[in-house]
Design a protein around this motif. Structure first.
Motif, PDB file in Angstrom:
ATOM      1  N   GLU A  71      21.146  58.319 -15.751  1.00 31.59           N
ATOM      2  CA  GLU A  71      20.215  59.454 -15.758  1.00 31.59           C
ATOM      3  C   GLU A  71      20.778  60.652 -14.996  1.00 31.59           C
ATOM      4  O   GLU A  71      20.532  61.815 -15.351  1.00 31.59           O
ATOM      5  CB  GLU A  71      18.860  59.048 -15.171  1.00 31.59           C
ATOM      6  CG  GLU A  71      18.873  58.519 -13.748  1.00 31.59           C
ATOM      7  CD  GLU A  71      19.088  57.012 -13.655  1.00 31.59           C
ATOM      8  OE1 GLU A  71      18.623  56.430 -12.647  1.00 31.59           O
ATOM      9  OE2 GLU A  71      19.700  56.423 -14.564  1.00 31.59           O
ATOM     10  N   THR A  72      21.562  60.388 -13.955  1.00 28.08           N
ATOM     11  CA  THR A  72      22.176  61.471 -13.185  1.00 28.08           C
ATOM     12  C   THR A  72      23.218  62.195 -14.020  1.00 28.08           C
ATOM     13  O   THR A  72      23.252  63.430 -14.072  1.00 28.08           O
ATOM     14  CB  THR A  72      22.826  60.925 -11.899  1.00 28.08           C
ATOM     15  OG1 THR A  72      21.832  60.287 -11.096  1.00 28.08           O
ATOM     16  CG2 THR A  72      23.472  62.051 -11.103  1.00 28.08           C
ATOM     17  N   HIS A  76      21.431  73.869 -10.995  1.00 27.76           N
ATOM     18  CA  HIS A  76      20.299  72.931 -10.990  1.00 27.76           C
ATOM     19  C   HIS A  76      20.390  72.029  -9.761  1.00 27.76           C
ATOM     20  O   HIS A  76      21.480  71.692  -9.284  1.00 27.76           O
ATOM     21  CB  HIS A  76      20.333  72.097 -12.273  1.00 27.76           C
ATOM     22  CG  HIS A  76      19.137  71.237 -12.480  1.00 27.76           C
ATOM     23  ND1 HIS A  76      18.997  70.006 -11.878  1.00 27.76           N
ATOM     24  CD2 HIS A  76      18.026  71.415 -13.245  1.00 27.76           C
ATOM     25  CE1 HIS A  76      17.850  69.450 -12.257  1.00 27.76           C
ATOM     26  NE2 HIS A  76      17.238  70.289 -13.074  1.00 27.76           N
ATOM     27  N   GLN A 104      21.594  64.370 -16.583  1.00 27.83           N
ATOM     28  CA  GLN A 104      21.046  65.597 -15.999  1.00 27.83           C
ATOM     29  C   GLN A 104      22.144  66.628 -15.724  1.00 27.83           C
ATOM     30  O   GLN A 104      21.967  67.825 -15.966  1.00 27.83           O
ATOM     31  CB  GLN A 104      20.317  65.276 -14.694  1.00 27.83           C
ATOM     32  CG  GLN A 104      18.870  64.846 -14.862  1.00 27.83           C
ATOM     33  CD  GLN A 104      18.169  64.818 -13.513  1.00 27.83           C
ATOM     34  OE1 GLN A 104      18.505  64.038 -12.618  1.00 27.83           O
ATOM     35  NE2 GLN A 104      17.187  65.675 -13.348  1.00 27.83           N
ATOM     36  N   ASP A 137      23.175  68.096 -19.110  1.00 23.33           N
ATOM     37  CA  ASP A 137      22.148  68.962 -19.693  1.00 23.33           C
ATOM     38  C   ASP A 137      22.010  70.287 -18.943  1.00 23.33           C
ATOM     39  O   ASP A 137      21.567  71.285 -19.529  1.00 23.33           O
ATOM     40  CB  ASP A 137      20.799  68.242 -19.710  1.00 23.33           C
ATOM     41  CG  ASP A 137      20.756  67.098 -20.701  1.00 23.33           C
ATOM     42  OD1 ASP A 137      21.593  67.079 -21.624  1.00 23.33           O
ATOM     43  OD2 ASP A 137      19.886  66.206 -20.541  1.00 23.33           O
ATOM     44  N   ASN A 138      22.353  70.297 -17.667  1.00 22.33           N
ATOM     45  CA  ASN A 138      22.144  71.482 -16.841  1.00 22.33           C
ATOM     46  C   ASN A 138      23.443  72.116 -16.344  1.00 22.33           C
ATOM     47  O   ASN A 138      23.420  72.950 -15.437  1.00 22.33           O
ATOM     48  CB  ASN A 138      21.275  71.119 -15.632  1.00 22.33           C
ATOM     49  CG  ASN A 138      19.861  70.725 -16.029  1.00 22.33           C
ATOM     50  OD1 ASN A 138      19.035  71.579 -16.325  1.00 22.33           O
ATOM     51  ND2 ASN A 138      19.592  69.431 -16.032  1.00 22.33           N
ATOM     52  N   VAL A 175      20.162  68.957  -9.307  1.00 21.55           N
ATOM     53  CA  VAL A 175      20.873  67.683  -9.418  1.00 21.55           C
ATOM     54  C   VAL A 175      22.317  67.806  -8.932  1.00 21.55           C
ATOM     55  O   VAL A 175      22.885  66.832  -8.414  1.00 21.55           O
ATOM     56  CB  VAL A 175      20.821  67.144 -10.869  1.00 21.55           C
ATOM     57  CG1 VAL A 175      21.637  68.014 -11.819  1.00 21.55           C
ATOM     58  CG2 VAL A 175      21.281  65.687 -10.916  1.00 21.55           C
ATOM     59  N   THR A 234      22.841  58.439  -6.472  1.00 27.57           N
ATOM     60  CA  THR A 234      23.272  58.959  -7.779  1.00 27.57           C
ATOM     61  C   THR A 234      24.444  58.173  -8.379  1.00 27.57           C
ATOM     62  O   THR A 234      24.812  58.415  -9.520  1.00 27.57           O
ATOM     63  CB  THR A 234      23.697  60.435  -7.662  1.00 27.57           C
ATOM     64  OG1 THR A 234      24.839  60.539  -6.802  1.00 27.57           O
ATOM     65  CG2 THR A 234      22.557  61.285  -7.094  1.00 27.57           C
TER      66      THR A 234
END
Length: 264
Positions: free
Chosen positions: A40-41, A76, A44, A47-48, A78, A4
């Motif tokens: 991208e991590t 989440h 995420q 967003d969460n 992640v 990550t």
């Protein structure tokens, strides 16, 4: 493998530069790294990120107004993925190389990893952190914060203020920008915190926290203390007196409870 984290920060050739930056940090050793997690991590996580209501602890008092939580089973997946990377032996080795502090580790509890969040009006007065984990009896050495605030504006405030040893001057302020990682050494002079923030509806100040420890040597002459808040020069006389009285009482009681082996 650390899946990550931005791989550029794991490049062996970059370690010397990061180590030098950490060692030369003022007013105490620290390091600021942007784009720390993979793109991208970080997206995420943003967003969460759970709502304030879903975090398990809420502080609202004389010296702080914020929420935190380490109930990862409610978050989440992640968040657990990132937590696992941070708690891995590979990352501990990287942290030791960067900071020069050997054999660091993270406790598997709320005093190891979790999330911080604050809404409009949130603040965290200047303080130094507790120095010994009161249950596991290990030495707290480093803080790592990964900020997750997109489109953060200067007028919101919320920068991490880093003050000098006698609390007479703020030396540096680190804005909590998206995917920015701040690592700093925790000690009895690592004064830090953030002033009251002003946010529009729907916006919060978010971060992923991680605390690193080392084992206490058998002959360690280190006296336990809890978090110690300090007043700023511009604070009112009422707040200065209130903070001093509260902190002295709190630390006296908690030190005695720890000495007696009573959980708190």
């Amino acid at each position: 493998m650390l899946t990550t984290i931005n791989q550029s920060y794991l490049d062996p050739e970059k370690l010397n530069k990061l180590t030098a930056e950490f060692a030369s940090g003022q007013p105490y050793k620290h390091l600021v790294m942007d784009n720390f997690l993979k793109e991208e991590t970080a997206a995420q996580l943003y967003d969460n990120f759970p709502s304030i209501e879903k975090l398990s602890k809420h502080y609202k008092g004389l010296n702080e107004n914020k929420s935190e939580g380490s109930n990862f089973s409610d978050f989440h997946a992640v968040f657990t993925q990132v937590r696992n990377d941070f708690m891995s032996p590979e990352f501990a080795q990287w942290m030791s190389q960067v900071t020069g502090i050997k054999d660091v580790f993270i406790t598997d509890d709320k005093l190891g990893t979790g999330l911080h969040q604050g809404g409009d009006g949130s603040f965290l007065d200047i303080h130094v952190d507790f120095n010994i984990h009161h249950l596991k009896n290990v030495h707290r050495r480093l803080n790592m914060l990964v900020y997750l605030n997109k489109n953060w504006k200067q007028e919101y405030g919320g920068a991490m203020e880093m003050w000098n040893a006698d609390m007479s001057k703020m030396v540096k302020a680190v804005p909590p920008l998206f995917n920015r990682c701040l690592i700093f050494e925790t000690s009895d002079i690592s004064y830090h915190g953030y002033s009251k923030i002003t946010l529009p509806p729907g916006e919060t100040r978010k971060s992923f926290y991680t605390y690193f420890y080392t084992n206490l040597p058998a002959n360690a002459n280190l006296k336990y203390h809890d978090t110690v808040f300090k007043s700023k020069p511009e604070d009112t006389a009422f707040k200065k007196v209130g903070t001093t009285v509260k902190e002295n009482l709190k630390n006296t009681v908690k030190a005695q409870l720890k000495k007696l082996g009573i959980k708190f």
